[in-house]
Scaffold this active site. Sequence first.
Site, PDB file in Angstrom:
ATOM      1  N   ALA A   6       0.858  -1.183   0.000  1.00 41.21           N
ATOM      2  CA  ALA A   6       0.000   0.000   0.000  1.00 41.21           C
ATOM      3  C   ALA A   6       0.896   1.235   0.000  1.00 41.21           C
ATOM      4  CB  ALA A   6      -0.906  -0.009   1.226  1.00 41.21           C
ATOM      5  N   GLY A   9       2.125   7.503  -1.106  1.00 43.82           N
ATOM      6  CA  GLY A   9       2.775   8.648  -1.720  1.00 43.82           C
ATOM      7  C   GLY A   9       3.796   9.284  -0.808  1.00 43.82           C
ATOM      8  N   ASP A  12       7.612   6.720   3.873  1.00 45.76           N
ATOM      9  CA  ASP A  12       7.576   5.471   4.629  1.00 45.76           C
ATOM     10  C   ASP A  12       7.076   4.304   3.778  1.00 45.76           C
ATOM     11  OD1 ASP A  12       8.494   6.767   6.910  1.00 45.76           O
ATOM     12  OD2 ASP A  12       6.470   7.249   7.579  1.00 45.76           O
ATOM     13  N   SER A  13       5.949   4.505   3.116  1.00 47.03           N
ATOM     14  CA  SER A  13       5.380   3.407   2.327  1.00 47.03           C
ATOM     15  C   SER A  13       6.252   3.087   1.117  1.00 47.03           C
ATOM     16  CB  SER A  13       3.953   3.740   1.896  1.00 47.03           C
ATOM     17  OG  SER A  13       3.903   4.926   1.138  1.00 47.03           O
ATOM     18  N   CYS A 101      -9.918   3.883   9.772  1.00 47.74           N
ATOM     19  CA  CYS A 101      -9.422   3.618   8.422  1.00 47.74           C
ATOM     20  C   CYS A 101      -8.562   2.367   8.392  1.00 47.74           C
ATOM     21  CB  CYS A 101      -8.627   4.832   7.917  1.00 47.74           C
ATOM     22  SG  CYS A 101      -8.056   4.676   6.209  1.00 47.74           S
ATOM     23  N   CYS A 198      -7.230  13.592   6.765  1.00 45.07           N
ATOM     24  CA  CYS A 198      -7.055  13.761   5.327  1.00 45.07           C
ATOM     25  C   CYS A 198      -8.285  14.326   4.632  1.00 45.07           C
ATOM     26  CB  CYS A 198      -6.651  12.438   4.682  1.00 45.07           C
ATOM     27  SG  CYS A 198      -7.915  11.139   4.731  1.00 45.07           S
TER      28      CYS A 198
END
Length: 384
Positions: A6, A9, A12-13, A101, A198
């Site tokens: 996942a 943007g 970290d990911s 989430c 967000c």
Amino acid sequence: MNIVAAMSGGVDSAVAAARAVEAGHTVTGIHLALSRNPASYRSGARGCCTIEDANDARRAADVIGIPFYVWDLSDRFHEDVVEDFMDEYAAGRTPNPCLRCNEKIKFAAVLDRALGLGFDAVATGHYARLRTGDDGLVEMHRAVDHGKDQSYVLGVLDQEQLRHSLFPLGDTSKPAVREEAARRGLLVADKPDSHDICFVADGDNAGWLAEKLGDRAPNHGGDIVDATSGEVLGQHTGTYGFTIGQRKGLRIGRPAPDGKPRFVLDIEPVSGTVTVGPREELAVDRIAAVRPRWCGSVPDRLHGTVQLRAHGDEHPAVVTVTGEEVAIELLTPAYGIAPGQAAVLYDGTRVVGSATIASTGRHLAAEPSPSDRQTRPPGPGGGR
């Protein structure tokens, strides 16, 4: 393993996806489209679901050399996260949408789809560690970097979800992740971390709620009342603009007779009454919580710690579980704890589970620890 990474943007990911490839996994990058109208989401670094984020994720996937897709989960996100956020505030509670989430989107909807497509696991950029315990269960532990630890917002994950999760960054500090991203040629190496919620475009939660709630709000105004004297100190335009422990933005004019600031002590959404008073009245050491989520086996009684905010202190606690009810006795009092927040339970560094705070009470009072001197619960956080 064949895994989905996942990719939000953020740095970290992106590094998590690169590490998964380096570990020998077959990796496919995905970005979650969570807004029905992406143009309404934030620009820059205030949120985590912007159009710029989608483009940054795609570029990172190209550098890493993995396939990349966008999964549209906007309807599910609106129903399970945004609607829940509005309902909770309308009821006078203080939710954490990032926990919701993680529970409903990133490790339920995404994992369900990934498993259905033949993938084995989902990797994210969250800071937490996984290990297999002596009993064969997958345990989740705090990250090595306690300053970036995100086990609090992952405390909603159950054993089945943990068995299909990877957190490649749990043993690394944030500065080291940024350095690694630069070495790998990832343009997000210096991208700022996301903050706030967000789907609230400008960070003004109260203004956003006032616009969106409409008839769902039980009232559109009411009195601000002093807890000691019962005097009406002012009026407000909606209880959704307040949370337990709030100090700023009360707009009640004159100071208290003792010259000390007032804090929100209670919110009654039906009558519209917001009660304020001195900080010492915020002290609680009894918490009743509901809707528990267990990471592994269900404890009957636990002598451990509880964390009540995303970046708050751990409080030594005795926890008693009776079915779907969790009774928490804090051995050191906490301040400004609101119904709707999550209580995440720990045994050492291991996350035992979490539950939603239904009510609080006070048996003893003491001075707050430094991190409890804040006036509002901090913004929630997610893996970037």
